[in-house]
Scaffold this motif. Structure first.
Motif, PDB file in Angstrom:
ATOM      1  N   ARG A 150       0.828  -1.205   0.000  1.00 43.18           N
ATOM      2  CA  ARG A 150       0.000   0.000   0.000  1.00 43.18           C
ATOM      3  C   ARG A 150       0.861   1.252   0.000  1.00 43.18           C
ATOM      4  O   ARG A 150       0.441   2.311  -0.449  1.00 43.18           O
ATOM      5  CB  ARG A 150      -0.899   0.031   1.237  1.00 43.18           C
ATOM      6  CG  ARG A 150      -2.042  -0.933   1.141  1.00 43.18           C
ATOM      7  CD  ARG A 150      -2.994  -0.652   2.260  1.00 43.18           C
ATOM      8  NE  ARG A 150      -3.959  -1.733   2.382  1.00 43.18           N
ATOM      9  CZ  ARG A 150      -4.928  -1.746   3.289  1.00 43.18           C
ATOM     10  NH1 ARG A 150      -5.030  -0.755   4.141  1.00 43.18           N
ATOM     11  NH2 ARG A 150      -5.773  -2.738   3.345  1.00 43.18           N
ATOM     12  N   LEU A 151       2.058   1.108   0.585  1.00 41.75           N
ATOM     13  CA  LEU A 151       2.969   2.257   0.612  1.00 41.75           C
ATOM     14  C   LEU A 151       3.779   2.337  -0.681  1.00 41.75           C
ATOM     15  O   LEU A 151       4.672   3.164  -0.816  1.00 41.75           O
ATOM     16  CB  LEU A 151       3.919   2.132   1.806  1.00 41.75           C
ATOM     17  CG  LEU A 151       3.281   2.284   3.190  1.00 41.75           C
ATOM     18  CD1 LEU A 151       4.272   1.894   4.269  1.00 41.75           C
ATOM     19  CD2 LEU A 151       2.815   3.718   3.392  1.00 41.75           C
ATOM     20  N   ALA A 175       5.111  -1.072 -15.329  1.00 42.60           N
ATOM     21  CA  ALA A 175       4.104  -0.004 -15.248  1.00 42.60           C
ATOM     22  C   ALA A 175       3.937   0.415 -13.788  1.00 42.60           C
ATOM     23  O   ALA A 175       4.295  -0.336 -12.877  1.00 42.60           O
ATOM     24  CB  ALA A 175       2.774  -0.501 -15.785  1.00 42.60           C
ATOM     25  N   THR A 176       3.424   1.634 -13.603  1.00 38.67           N
ATOM     26  CA  THR A 176       3.072   2.037 -12.243  1.00 38.67           C
ATOM     27  C   THR A 176       1.683   1.445 -11.945  1.00 38.67           C
ATOM     28  O   THR A 176       0.987   0.992 -12.869  1.00 38.67           O
ATOM     29  CB  THR A 176       2.990   3.562 -12.113  1.00 38.67           C
ATOM     30  OG1 THR A 176       1.928   3.998 -12.965  1.00 38.67           O
ATOM     31  CG2 THR A 176       4.292   4.210 -12.515  1.00 38.67           C
ATOM     32  N   GLU A 177       1.295   1.488 -10.682  1.00 38.05           N
ATOM     33  CA  GLU A 177      -0.023   0.919 -10.331  1.00 38.05           C
ATOM     34  C   GLU A 177      -1.158   1.596 -11.106  1.00 38.05           C
ATOM     35  O   GLU A 177      -1.965   0.911 -11.734  1.00 38.05           O
ATOM     36  CB  GLU A 177      -0.270   1.030  -8.828  1.00 38.05           C
ATOM     37  CG  GLU A 177       0.614   0.119  -8.003  1.00 38.05           C
ATOM     38  CD  GLU A 177       0.417   0.343  -6.508  1.00 38.05           C
ATOM     39  OE1 GLU A 177      -0.636  -0.074  -6.001  1.00 38.05           O
ATOM     40  OE2 GLU A 177       1.284   0.950  -5.880  1.00 38.05           O
ATOM     41  N   PRO A 178      -1.232   2.970 -11.115  1.00 38.20           N
ATOM     42  CA  PRO A 178      -2.329   3.603 -11.865  1.00 38.20           C
ATOM     43  C   PRO A 178      -2.276   3.279 -13.357  1.00 38.20           C
ATOM     44  O   PRO A 178      -3.308   3.085 -13.993  1.00 38.20           O
ATOM     45  CB  PRO A 178      -2.115   5.101 -11.631  1.00 38.20           C
ATOM     46  CG  PRO A 178      -1.291   5.180 -10.398  1.00 38.20           C
ATOM     47  CD  PRO A 178      -0.447   3.965 -10.382  1.00 38.20           C
ATOM     48  N   SER A 214      -1.996   0.916  -3.581  1.00 39.23           N
ATOM     49  CA  SER A 214      -1.737   2.175  -2.873  1.00 39.23           C
ATOM     50  C   SER A 214      -3.009   3.019  -2.926  1.00 39.23           C
ATOM     51  O   SER A 214      -3.923   2.730  -3.710  1.00 39.23           O
ATOM     52  CB  SER A 214      -0.596   2.920  -3.564  1.00 39.23           C
ATOM     53  OG  SER A 214      -1.002   3.243  -4.879  1.00 39.23           O
ATOM     54  N   ASP A 215      -3.080   4.046  -2.098  1.00 39.09           N
ATOM     55  CA  ASP A 215      -4.277   4.890  -2.089  1.00 39.09           C
ATOM     56  C   ASP A 215      -4.545   5.470  -3.480  1.00 39.09           C
ATOM     57  O   ASP A 215      -5.691   5.574  -3.916  1.00 39.09           O
ATOM     58  CB  ASP A 215      -4.114   6.033  -1.079  1.00 39.09           C
ATOM     59  CG  ASP A 215      -4.162   5.510   0.347  1.00 39.09           C
ATOM     60  OD1 ASP A 215      -4.604   4.347   0.515  1.00 39.09           O
ATOM     61  OD2 ASP A 215      -3.748   6.234   1.270  1.00 39.09           O
ATOM     62  N   VAL A 216      -3.459   5.841  -4.179  1.00 34.63           N
ATOM     63  CA  VAL A 216      -3.622   6.416  -5.527  1.00 34.63           C
ATOM     64  C   VAL A 216      -4.265   5.384  -6.454  1.00 34.63           C
ATOM     65  O   VAL A 216      -5.183   5.692  -7.228  1.00 34.63           O
ATOM     66  CB  VAL A 216      -2.240   6.843  -6.080  1.00 34.63           C
ATOM     67  CG1 VAL A 216      -2.392   7.470  -7.454  1.00 34.63           C
ATOM     68  CG2 VAL A 216      -1.563   7.788  -5.120  1.00 34.63           C
ATOM     69  N   ALA A 217      -3.795   4.126  -6.361  1.00 36.34           N
ATOM     70  CA  ALA A 217      -4.335   3.079  -7.226  1.00 36.34           C
ATOM     71  C   ALA A 217      -5.821   2.864  -6.957  1.00 36.34           C
ATOM     72  O   ALA A 217      -6.615   2.690  -7.880  1.00 36.34           O
ATOM     73  CB  ALA A 217      -3.570   1.786  -7.015  1.00 36.34           C
ATOM     74  N   VAL A 218      -6.197   2.881  -5.669  1.00 36.35           N
ATOM     75  CA  VAL A 218      -7.593   2.651  -5.308  1.00 36.35           C
ATOM     76  C   VAL A 218      -8.480   3.752  -5.881  1.00 36.35           C
ATOM     77  O   VAL A 218      -9.486   3.471  -6.540  1.00 36.35           O
ATOM     78  CB  VAL A 218      -7.761   2.579  -3.769  1.00 36.35           C
ATOM     79  CG1 VAL A 218      -9.233   2.533  -3.393  1.00 36.35           C
ATOM     80  CG2 VAL A 218      -7.046   1.366  -3.203  1.00 36.35           C
ATOM     81  N   THR A 241     -14.887  -0.334  -1.464  1.00 30.46           N
ATOM     82  CA  THR A 241     -15.448   0.638  -0.503  1.00 30.46           C
ATOM     83  C   THR A 241     -14.677   0.785   0.793  1.00 30.46           C
ATOM     84  O   THR A 241     -14.563   1.909   1.278  1.00 30.46           O
ATOM     85  CB  THR A 241     -16.912   0.346  -0.139  1.00 30.46           C
ATOM     86  OG1 THR A 241     -17.055  -1.025   0.080  1.00 30.46           O
ATOM     87  CG2 THR A 241     -17.853   0.889  -1.161  1.00 30.46           C
ATOM     88  N   PRO A 242     -14.148  -0.285   1.392  1.00 29.74           N
ATOM     89  CA  PRO A 242     -13.466  -0.041   2.677  1.00 29.74           C
ATOM     90  C   PRO A 242     -12.331   0.974   2.554  1.00 29.74           C
ATOM     91  O   PRO A 242     -11.930   1.585   3.532  1.00 29.74           O
ATOM     92  CB  PRO A 242     -12.922  -1.417   3.065  1.00 29.74           C
ATOM     93  CG  PRO A 242     -13.693  -2.403   2.260  1.00 29.74           C
ATOM     94  CD  PRO A 242     -14.114  -1.696   1.015  1.00 29.74           C
ATOM     95  N   ARG A 243     -11.793   1.163   1.330  1.00 26.27           N
ATOM     96  CA  ARG A 243     -10.636   2.055   1.180  1.00 26.27           C
ATOM     97  C   ARG A 243     -10.997   3.398   0.558  1.00 26.27           C
ATOM     98  O   ARG A 243     -10.110   4.206   0.301  1.00 26.27           O
ATOM     99  CB  ARG A 243      -9.573   1.367   0.304  1.00 26.27           C
ATOM    100  CG  ARG A 243      -9.161  -0.007   0.769  1.00 26.27           C
ATOM    101  CD  ARG A 243      -7.794  -0.096   1.397  1.00 26.27           C
ATOM    102  NE  ARG A 243      -6.833   0.891   1.050  1.00 26.27           N
ATOM    103  CZ  ARG A 243      -5.774   0.674   0.287  1.00 26.27           C
ATOM    104  NH1 ARG A 243      -5.563  -0.520  -0.233  1.00 26.27           N
ATOM    105  NH2 ARG A 243      -4.913   1.637   0.062  1.00 26.27           N
ATOM    106  N   LEU A 244     -12.268   3.622   0.279  1.00 22.61           N
ATOM    107  CA  LEU A 244     -12.635   4.865  -0.419  1.00 22.61           C
ATOM    108  C   LEU A 244     -12.927   6.003   0.543  1.00 22.61           C
ATOM    109  O   LEU A 244     -13.346   5.763   1.683  1.00 22.61           O
ATOM    110  CB  LEU A 244     -13.871   4.630  -1.284  1.00 22.61           C
ATOM    111  CG  LEU A 244     -13.704   3.689  -2.476  1.00 22.61           C
ATOM    112  CD1 LEU A 244     -15.034   3.494  -3.172  1.00 22.61           C
ATOM    113  CD2 LEU A 244     -12.666   4.238  -3.449  1.00 22.61           C
TER     114      LEU A 244
END
Lengths: 466, 469
Positions: B227-228, B296-299, B326-330, B351-354
């Motif tokens: 995630r980091l 590739a990057t996550e996004p 990561s938060d950006v990917a989510v 949803t748990p991460r939004l």
């Protein structure tokens, strides 16, 4: 309203139900009649033979119905009577904006089905609503001789009963002496069989109420810890001795007759000149519903008099067969109403009937009974025992206090600011949240060994504990 | 006398003189009965139960910052709580009431000591419960390495979670110092708390856990690291590298005429065994490692994923993003799904991460589409009382609900009951009142228990407006 008399005739299970219903169509039998046209519902409270009114609701759309009476006829006479009033005197129903909680409960539980056929079913031809309506008017006029014969027969029956009960109490006396001779330790261990045997004998000899009480002794003993049971057995048997002696001294005393053989009917109590009548505001403290060994369920609703300057209680007591299934409660704890109660004659009247109900009352705190000044929280119990030492459960209103727990997890009520003072053990498990609340006043039943909590007032308002 | 009666026998000679006077002059049996009656009365009136010396009082239940729900509304509340099938749904009712500025009566509902989902206003009660359950915990005391053992695990978890929110570094240091001494299960629960306020400073500690004795702890630490944006595993690309194995299930292609860009499509599977293996790999791999396999990057990877080619693979990748992205990917994935105007079933997994804005967007999407109306029940951690009537009436949700209520299909009706309960929590009071009218008009009994939350919602507003005027 979508009722006509033909529909009612078709729905009625038999002619007897129709006749009984016709007698209940008098407006005076129904302290409450309401309707909600939006929901297509009518409901009412009918004062039946029980202490609590029966609650009846009918869906005028599909003719679904529910009544709290224990009758095994469907629909019962109360339901038929409610429909009958709706058909003949729809103006009797007051319009209500919302339906009460008990009606909502029923609506929530029921499954809507397609409307049942309101056509005549088998045997319906034998029922006639006109006949039922006529029954009332055609009451036979008895001749004087017949009345005398009937009264003589009644007197004879009463004398026979008295003799049978007297013999039953002799047998009970001998049985108690036997238990003492054989030792109470053995009595406690074998109480179930021993009590059942003597109870069966007492029923045969017409001491029915006493038999019911003795049948309950084993379960009362078993609710206590083993080291407490011998003392409880002494209390239970000693009270029986006192009751038997009191009955012998005054066999016609209504209170003693009720405790030993049979209870008066509702009509007898209402007609009795000795029955105390109290018109006041009443709060439902709580309900106790217990299945008894004799196959009956006892349903007691405890009330507190809100206008009295000292704590005064009343109990509405009904019995119905356990086989009739769970009954909806007539009142919810915390309900308040204005009513005239008639008490069964007694030294310390507790059991009562609702004679007339005037309407509901706003909720709020209990009156200040100056409980803080009470030195002994069991003073009320002592006064009941002085007047009627055979009473087992006494209602109490306890002064400010709190609930504490001991090492075994049993809850104890203790007066505030009196850590060395007396503490009363509580029956059953205690809600953990209660342990953090200060109780300004607590209503409970005390049976000499355990406190059965009904309700309390606290900083968080009224607590329903029954 | 008591002992004599217990064992059996005559007690007359043992009785006090006063009692003898009353009981005497009769047959021996009668004398015993009389003494029994006196003793019974003495036990009842003269004697008092002896209180044990060890009676304990619990500290008084603290008052909360909000006023208590008015007495008049308590029956509605109790009906709603009774109908709420599990703790999660009960907490929703509690949250709705708190959002309107009230707390519940403690006899109607109490949070449990390990509660982490109820509104913050209940914190004093959770502490009170923790002090009831774990006597060793002093509510005012701060958790430190010295008093670590004086806290019960549940109380300790609450204290640590709080600390992670306010002072994440101190909490991490505590976990670092103490976790190794705890059994694997407790260790896992402690490391799990790192998700609160997760930040790059936590990375060295999480990396150190790659040598932990427990496989579950190693896996969890890997996910948190992912995630980091940290790679959990070395990318050797060898046969033992699960990310490489998973990458083999995905085919890379190009699309676009002018600006060629990569697209990722799940490869066609040949057997159920392959399907099973692919699912396992999605479970164990981290998004960051998989994206790295394609440079590739996550996004970038999420943006190029071909949603709709294989529904199962879509669900698996959505789960992977929720667990290790990561938060950006989510947020990238959530926004892509909204832009596509579909796939609420996948959205729900995230949803748990939004954040709350995206959660609301998800709910609106579900209601608009109405194909996955039941998905609304799965969405977690959404705010209470914001859903407007337009959100409900613009899409096809209302029509779907009406037909489910009016129909004869029991399963559909049960589904509608659940959805109504959830909307009862999400809706504004006006929406709640209107929705009740709608479904009652469609044939639902006005007092149906499934309308409980909606009724409470509507009544709360009535009460507020009454007190405002």
């Amino acid at each position: 309203m979508e009722f006509d008399l033909k529909t009612i005739e078709a729905l009625a299970p038999d002619q007897a139900s129709l006749s009984a219903a016709s007698k209940l169509t008098k407006r005076s039998n129904w302290p409450r009649l309401e309707r909600n046209e939006q929901q297509a519902l009518i409901w009412g409270e009918c004062q039946g033979s029980g202490s609590n009114p029966y609650r009846v609701v009918v869906d005028t759309g599909d003719h679904g119905y529910k009544c709290t009476c224990p009758s095994r006829k469907f629909p019962c006479k109360h339901t038929l009577a409610l429909m009958w009033i709706a058909a003949t005197a729809p103006a009797s129903f007051a319009a209500a904006e919302s339906s009460p909680e008990w009606v909502n409960d029923w609506l929530g539980r029921r499954r809507k089905t397609t409307p049942p056929p309101a056509q005549p079913i088998a045997g319906a031809a034998a029922k006639s609503i006109d006949d039922a309506a006529r029954t009332d008017e055609s009451a036979a006029v008895e001749d004087v001789a017949a009345v005398e014969r009937r009264e003589a027969a009644q007197r004879k029956r009463a004398e026979d009963t008295r003799q049978a009960v007297s013999a039953a109490l002799d047998e009970l006396d001998q049985w108690i002496a036997d238990q003492l001779r054989l030792g109470l330790s053995g009595f406690v261990d074998g109480s179930s069989d021993r009590c059942r045997r003597i109870a069966a004998r007492l029923v045969d000899m017409k001491a029915t109420a006493l038999a019911g009480r003795i049948d309950e002794i084993p379960s009362r003993l078993m609710a206590l810890r083993s080291e407490e049971r011998p003392d409880a057995a002494i209390r239970e048997l000693g009270k029986l001795v006192l009751l038997a002696k009191a009955w012998r001294a005054a066999p016609d005393d209504p209170e003693l007759k009720r405790l030993v053989s049979t209870s008066e009917t509702r009509e007898q109590v209402l007609a009795s000149p000795d029955a105390r009548q109290v018109e006041s505001f009443w709060e439902v403290l709580g309900e106790k519903i217990e299945s008894r060994r004799d196959g009956l369920v006892s349903h007691s609703t405890w009330l507190l008099d809100l206008k009295s300057t000292t704590p005064q209680f009343a109990v509405l007591l009904d019995y119905f067969p356990a086989s009739a299934g769970r009954r909806s409660n007539a009142f919810a704890p915390g309900d308040r109403f204005d009513a005239r109660l008639v008490f069964y004659p007694a030294r310390k009247p507790l059991r009562a009937l609702v004679a007339e109900r005037m309407g509901d009352v706003m909720s709020g705190a209990w009156p200040d009974f100056s409980l803080g000044a009470t030195k002994d929280p069991l003073a009320g119990h002592a006064s009941y025992q002085d007047a009627a030492p055979w009473i087992t459960d006494c209602p109490l209103l306890l002064p400010p206090g709190a609930i504490l727990v001991d090492d075994r997890g049993t809850g104890w009520w203790q007066a505030a600011g009196d850590p060395q003072g007396i503490a009363l053990p509580i029956a059953g498990a205690v809600n953990q949240t209660l342990l953090g609340l200060d109780l300004a006043a607590t209503a409970a039943l005390w049976d000499g060994a355990r406190l059965d909590l009904l309700a309390a007032q606290s900083g968080f308002g009224r607590l329903d504990l029954s | 006398m008591r002992d004599c009666w217990i064992t059996g026998g005559a007690t007359f000679d043992l009785a006090p003189t006063a009692w003898k006077t009353i009981a005497g002059g009769a047959s021996p049996d009668e004398q015993e009965r009389r003494l029994l009656a006196i003793a019974a009365q003495a036990l009842d009136v003269a004697l008092r139960p002896a209180a044990p010396k060890t009676l304990r009082r619990r500290p008084p239940l603290p008052r909360l910052a909000l006023p208590m729900l008015p007495e008049r509304l308590r029956p509605l509340l109790r009906a709603a709580l009774k109908h709420a099938a599990d703790a999660r749904r009960k907490t929703r009712v509690v949250t709705l009431v708190a959002s309107r500025g009230f707390v519940l009566h403690p006899m109607d509902w109490m949070p449990i000591a390990s509660d982490q989902n109820s509104p913050d206003v209940y914190a004093p009660w959770i502490d009170w419960q923790a002090s009831v359950d774990g006597e060793r915990h002093a509510p005012q005391e701060k958790l430190t390495a010295e008093n670590w053992d004086e806290f019960y695990p549940a109380a300790r978890r609450i204290a640590l979670a709080d600390m992670r929110r306010s002072e994440p570094a101190s909490a991490r240091m505590l976990v670092e110092a103490k976790a190794s001494g705890e059994p694997a299960e407790v260790r896992l629960a402690l490391v799990e708390l790192m998700r609160f306020g997760l930040n790059p400073e936590d990375a060295p500690f999480l990396k150190s856990l790659s040598a932990d004795r427990s496989g579950k702890v190693r896996e969890l630490a890997g996910r948190l690291l992912a995630r980091l944006g940290e790679h959990g595993r070395s990318n050797d690309g060898g046969p033992g590298d699960p990310a490489a194995e998973l990458a083999a299930f995905i085919s890379e292609g190009k699309s676009g005429f002018i600006r060629r860009r990569s697209i990722y499509t799940p490869a066609k599977l040949k057997s159920p065994a392959q399907e099973k293996r692919r699912a396992e790999l999605f479970e164990t791999c981290n998004l960051v490692d998989l994206a790295a396999r394609f440079s590739a990057t996550e996004p970038e990877f999420i943006g190029a994923w071909q949603f709709g080619a294989d529904n199962n693979a879509d669900i698996l990748i959505a789960r992977m993003v929720a667990a290790s992205g990561s938060d950006v990917a989510v947020t990238h994935m959530a926004d892509a799904l909204v832009a596509d105007g579909g796939k609420p079933a996948l959205f729900v997994l995230l949803t748990p991460r939004l954040d709350s804005r995206r959660k609301r967007a998800l709910v609106r999407l579900i209601l608009k589409e109405a194909n996955y109306l039941n998905a609304i029940n799965l969405a977690e951690g959404i705010d209470a009382g914001w859903l407007e009537w337009d959100d409900l009436s613009n899409g096809s949700a209302l029509a779907a609900l009406r037909s489910a209520v009016a129909g004869n299909d029991d399963a559909m009706r049960r589904g509608a009951d659940d959805i109504l309960e959830t909307i009862g929590f999400l809706a504004t009071a006006t929406t709640a009142a209107k929705l009740i009218d709608e479904v009652v008009a469609a044939g639902m009994p006005p007092a149906a228990p499934s309308l409980g939350v909606l009724r409470l919602n509507a009544a709360l507003a009535e009460y507020q407006s009454r007190t405002d005027t």
